[in-house]
Design a protein around this motif. Structure first.
Motif, PDB file in Angstrom:
ATOM      1  N   ILE A  84     -18.852  22.486  -0.450  1.00  0.00           N
ATOM      2  CA  ILE A  84     -17.762  22.793   0.468  1.00  0.00           C
ATOM      3  C   ILE A  84     -18.159  22.644   1.942  1.00  0.00           C
ATOM      4  CG2 ILE A  84     -18.136  25.287   0.699  1.00  0.00           C
ATOM      5  CD1 ILE A  84     -15.008  25.507   0.252  1.00  0.00           C
ATOM      6  N   ALA A  85     -19.449  22.783   2.262  1.00  0.00           N
ATOM      7  CA  ALA A  85     -19.879  22.597   3.661  1.00  0.00           C
ATOM      8  C   ALA A  85     -19.586  21.190   4.151  1.00  0.00           C
ATOM      9  CB  ALA A  85     -21.363  22.910   3.806  1.00  0.00           C
ATOM     10  N   CYS A  86     -19.662  20.207   3.247  1.00  0.00           N
ATOM     11  CA  CYS A  86     -19.352  18.828   3.631  1.00  0.00           C
ATOM     12  C   CYS A  86     -17.916  18.747   4.127  1.00  0.00           C
ATOM     13  CB  CYS A  86     -19.537  17.886   2.449  1.00  0.00           C
ATOM     14  SG  CYS A  86     -21.115  18.036   1.597  1.00  0.00           S
ATOM     15  N   VAL A  87     -17.015  19.390   3.392  1.00  0.00           N
ATOM     16  CA  VAL A  87     -15.597  19.372   3.731  1.00  0.00           C
ATOM     17  C   VAL A  87     -15.353  20.152   5.016  1.00  0.00           C
ATOM     18  CG1 VAL A  87     -13.285  19.781   2.827  1.00  0.00           C
ATOM     19  CG2 VAL A  87     -15.158  19.266   1.251  1.00  0.00           C
ATOM     20  N   MET A  88     -16.080  21.244   5.195  1.00  0.00           N
ATOM     21  CA  MET A  88     -15.946  22.029   6.421  1.00  0.00           C
ATOM     22  C   MET A  88     -16.316  21.203   7.645  1.00  0.00           C
ATOM     23  SD  MET A  88     -17.476  25.730   5.290  1.00  0.00           S
ATOM     24  CE  MET A  88     -16.611  26.779   4.114  1.00  0.00           C
ATOM     25  N   GLY A  89     -17.282  20.328   7.513  1.00  0.00           N
ATOM     26  CA  GLY A  89     -17.666  19.475   8.629  1.00  0.00           C
ATOM     27  C   GLY A  89     -16.512  18.626   9.128  1.00  0.00           C
ATOM     28  N   ILE A  90     -15.590  18.306   8.206  1.00  0.00           N
ATOM     29  CA  ILE A  90     -14.391  17.543   8.562  1.00  0.00           C
ATOM     30  C   ILE A  90     -13.332  18.468   9.152  1.00  0.00           C
ATOM     31  CG2 ILE A  90     -12.499  16.164   7.618  1.00  0.00           C
ATOM     32  CD1 ILE A  90     -14.524  15.332   5.354  1.00  0.00           C
ATOM     33  N   SER A  91     -13.008  19.536   8.410  1.00  0.00           N
ATOM     34  CA  SER A  91     -11.859  20.370   8.773  1.00  0.00           C
ATOM     35  C   SER A  91     -12.112  21.243   9.995  1.00  0.00           C
ATOM     36  CB  SER A  91     -11.456  21.250   7.584  1.00  0.00           C
ATOM     37  OG  SER A  91     -12.504  22.125   7.213  1.00  0.00           O
ATOM     38  N   MET A  92     -13.365  21.540  10.318  1.00  0.00           N
ATOM     39  CA  MET A  92     -13.656  22.336  11.514  1.00  0.00           C
ATOM     40  C   MET A  92     -13.198  21.639  12.788  1.00  0.00           C
ATOM     41  SD  MET A  92     -17.388  23.923  10.480  1.00  0.00           S
ATOM     42  CE  MET A  92     -17.769  24.596  12.084  1.00  0.00           C
ATOM     43  N   ASN A  93     -12.991  20.327  12.700  1.00  0.00           N
ATOM     44  CA  ASN A  93     -12.504  19.565  13.849  1.00  0.00           C
ATOM     45  C   ASN A  93     -10.992  19.362  13.815  1.00  0.00           C
ATOM     46  OD1 ASN A  93     -15.025  18.583  15.369  1.00  0.00           O
ATOM     47  ND2 ASN A  93     -15.532  18.116  13.249  1.00  0.00           N
ATOM     48  N   GLY A  94     -10.343  19.963  12.822  1.00  0.00           N
ATOM     49  CA  GLY A  94      -8.901  19.807  12.709  1.00  0.00           C
ATOM     50  C   GLY A  94      -8.479  18.596  11.909  1.00  0.00           C
ATOM     51  N   ALA A  95      -9.441  17.791  11.455  1.00  0.00           N
ATOM     52  CA  ALA A  95      -9.132  16.627  10.632  1.00  0.00           C
ATOM     53  C   ALA A  95      -8.865  17.070   9.192  1.00  0.00           C
ATOM     54  CB  ALA A  95     -10.274  15.618  10.676  1.00  0.00           C
ATOM     55  N   THR A  96      -8.243  16.204   8.417  1.00  0.00           N
ATOM     56  CA  THR A  96      -7.868  16.525   7.040  1.00  0.00           C
ATOM     57  C   THR A  96      -8.785  15.810   6.055  1.00  0.00           C
ATOM     58  OG1 THR A  96      -5.546  16.788   7.669  1.00  0.00           O
ATOM     59  CG2 THR A  96      -6.009  16.421   5.341  1.00  0.00           C
ATOM     60  N   PRO A  97      -9.429  16.552   5.143  1.00  0.00           N
ATOM     61  CA  PRO A  97     -10.226  15.902   4.102  1.00  0.00           C
ATOM     62  C   PRO A  97      -9.312  15.285   3.048  1.00  0.00           C
ATOM     63  CG  PRO A  97     -10.207  18.271   3.757  1.00  0.00           C
ATOM     64  CD  PRO A  97      -9.471  18.027   5.044  1.00  0.00           C
ATOM     65  N   VAL A  98      -9.622  14.063   2.656  1.00  0.00           N
ATOM     66  CA  VAL A  98      -8.890  13.379   1.592  1.00  0.00           C
ATOM     67  C   VAL A  98      -9.892  13.111   0.476  1.00  0.00           C
ATOM     68  CG1 VAL A  98      -7.641  11.291   0.935  1.00  0.00           C
ATOM     69  CG2 VAL A  98      -7.221  12.355   3.167  1.00  0.00           C
ATOM     70  N   PHE A  99      -9.632  13.684  -0.687  1.00  0.00           N
ATOM     71  CA  PHE A  99     -10.623  13.669  -1.763  1.00  0.00           C
ATOM     72  C   PHE A  99     -10.507  12.437  -2.650  1.00  0.00           C
ATOM     73  CE2 PHE A  99      -9.907  18.197  -0.765  1.00  0.00           C
ATOM     74  CZ  PHE A  99     -11.194  18.537  -0.393  1.00  0.00           C
ATOM     75  N   VAL A 100     -11.678  11.979  -3.125  1.00  0.00           N
ATOM     76  CA  VAL A 100     -11.775  10.878  -4.070  1.00  0.00           C
ATOM     77  C   VAL A 100     -12.687  11.335  -5.206  1.00  0.00           C
ATOM     78  CG1 VAL A 100     -12.717   8.548  -4.427  1.00  0.00           C
ATOM     79  CG2 VAL A 100     -11.310   9.034  -2.418  1.00  0.00           C
ATOM     80  N   GLU A 101     -12.326  10.974  -6.420  1.00  0.00           N
ATOM     81  CA  GLU A 101     -13.080  11.406  -7.596  1.00  0.00           C
ATOM     82  C   GLU A 101     -14.523  10.877  -7.610  1.00  0.00           C
ATOM     83  OE1 GLU A 101     -12.054  13.656  -9.682  1.00  0.00           O
ATOM     84  OE2 GLU A 101     -10.328  13.012 -10.880  1.00  0.00           O
ATOM     85  N   PRO A 102     -15.437  11.615  -8.262  1.00  0.00           N
ATOM     86  CA  PRO A 102     -16.806  11.116  -8.456  1.00  0.00           C
ATOM     87  C   PRO A 102     -16.874  10.120  -9.608  1.00  0.00           C
ATOM     88  CG  PRO A 102     -16.570  13.271  -9.471  1.00  0.00           C
ATOM     89  CD  PRO A 102     -15.256  12.983  -8.788  1.00  0.00           C
ATOM     90  N   ASP A 103     -17.981   9.364  -9.636  1.00  0.00           N
ATOM     91  CA  ASP A 103     -18.213   8.428 -10.732  1.00  0.00           C
ATOM     92  C   ASP A 103     -19.225   9.016 -11.709  1.00  0.00           C
ATOM     93  OD1 ASP A 103     -20.672   8.170  -9.443  1.00  0.00           O
ATOM     94  OD2 ASP A 103     -20.204   6.224  -8.553  1.00  0.00           O
ATOM     95  N   GLU A 104     -19.735   8.197 -12.602  1.00  0.00           N
ATOM     96  CA  GLU A 104     -20.662   8.690 -13.628  1.00  0.00           C
ATOM     97  C   GLU A 104     -22.025   9.080 -13.064  1.00  0.00           C
ATOM     98  OE1 GLU A 104     -22.087   5.605 -16.414  1.00  0.00           O
ATOM     99  OE2 GLU A 104     -21.128   4.150 -15.068  1.00  0.00           O
ATOM    100  N   TYR A 105     -22.263   8.742 -11.783  1.00  0.00           N
ATOM    101  CA  TYR A 105     -23.538   9.077 -11.142  1.00  0.00           C
ATOM    102  C   TYR A 105     -23.405  10.323 -10.253  1.00  0.00           C
ATOM    103  CZ  TYR A 105     -24.233   4.303 -12.707  1.00  0.00           C
ATOM    104  OH  TYR A 105     -24.287   3.159 -13.472  1.00  0.00           O
TER     105      TYR A 105
END
Length: 365
Positions: A84-105
């Protein structure tokens, strides 16, 4: 214990203690020669032109998007199973995180990124989870095609590579955490960024110190995020041994790969073209993860779940309006991943004990 930090300290205790005393006796504790030296040494190790030390990995992330000018009204693409800290790095600036699914790795599925791009997309956050590497070739192709900035979160990947090139050197900025459990962990909070862009590096140096390069002359509204001299000095000691630490974890991982034979436990996969520093050894245990973790705990074997709640289902991001089922792969992974004991100084006997009990685990009838 899933991660016994004391063992790594004991491996080179005299060097750490000597450096700590040296720094304490110097009388200089903020932005001095240890920080400058570490920044040069880390940049050289990673293969970047510049390194700027900051107070934590999260600071490295949110400051990166701030300095790149990404904020309110902008979108940044990130993997749906990231910490979640990764996402906070985005949203703390007011930007919106847009999620993409992980792969088999266990990292972002690069082939699903373009479908998530909108007219508001300004960047991609490539999170190299567990010591693995994202497909940086494809990510950079997409970024160049759509004129997007790329920030790499290398908090768990200190010294691993994508086709021979060190992660953190592909995008505009590479962010590192030196939290104590990391590959090159400090003895408290610490972080840094690396970049080949002189202007970006200069902006970081100013921004981390109240927006000032000359005392009491403030160019911008900055922050207080400085890597201190003591942590920098200790990190310099650890950096000298980082390759040996990584090699040791690779050896432990190879033994797990070869000797864990329980069909209920699915070993981690390495992306072709990547290596791993094995920050975590994360297995998938579909349908039986919690039972296996409880069984191992009964036998004195600690495990951790990285991570039990995908960011889109956390209370912190309820405002995004996302719901269960929106990212089924990330949600599935959250229910089946389990990090096995992996730390420097782990004995062969301890490894054998973990392997034996995992192989002996059977589903209760």
């Amino acid at each position: 214990m899933p991660n016994n930090l004391g063992r790594q300290f004991q491996l080179h205790a005299q060097e750490y203690e000597q450096k700590a005393i040296e720094v304490l006796r110097s009388g200089w504790y903020i932005l001095g020669k240890e920080v400058s030296a570490f920044e040069k040494e880390w940049a050289a190790y990673i293969g970047s032109q510049y390194c700027v030390g900051v107070a934590s990995g999260l600071d490295a992330l949110w400051m990166s998007f701030r300095i790149l000018g990404i904020g309110a009204g902008d979108e940044v693409i990130v993997c749906a199973n990231a910490y979640i800290a990764c996402v906070m790095g985005i949203s703390m600036n007011g930007a919106t995180p847009v999620f993409v699914e992980p792969d088999e790795y266990d990292n972002i599925d690069a082939e699903k990124i373009e479908a998530a791009i909108t007219e508001k997309t300004r960047g991609i956050l490539a999170v190299h989870l567990y010591g693995q590497s994202c497909d940086m070739t494809r990510i950079m192709e997409i970024a160049h095609k759509h004129n997007l900035r790329v920030v790499e979160d290398c908090a768990q990947s200190h010294g691993n590579h994508w086709h021979g090139k060190t992660v953190g050197t592909f995008g505009d900025i590479g962010c590192f955490s030196f939290y104590p459990s990391k590959g090159c962990g400090a003895f408290g909070d610490a972080g840094c960024i690396v970049t080949d862009n002189e202007e970006i590096a200069d902006k970081f140096r100013v921004f981390r110190n109240y927006g000032s390069r000359v005392r009491y002359q403030n160019e911008v509204v900055g922050t207080n995020s400085r890597l201190d001299e003591l942590q920098a000095g200790l990190l310099r000691v650890k950096l000298k041994h980082l390759d040996e630490f990584n090699a040791e974890r690779c050896k432990i991982a190879a033994r797990y790969d070869a000797e864990i034979t329980n069909p209920l436990v699915h070993a981690p996969k390495i992306r072709p073209g990547a290596d791993s520093t094995w920050h975590q050894y994360v297995v998938h245990v579909p349908g039986h993860r919690d039972a296996l973790a409880a069984y191992l705990k009964e036998h004195g074997i600690g495990t951790i779940i990285h991570y039990p709640i995908p960011p889109h289902l956390s209370q912190a991001y309820a405002y995004l309006g996302l719901k269960k089922g929106d990212f089924p792969i990330a949600e599935q992974y959250a229910n089946e991943v389990l990090s096995l004991p992996m730390y420097n100084g782990m004995t062969e006997e301890e490894q054998s004990y973990v392997i034996e009990y995992i192989n002996n685990y059977a589903v209760s009838k």
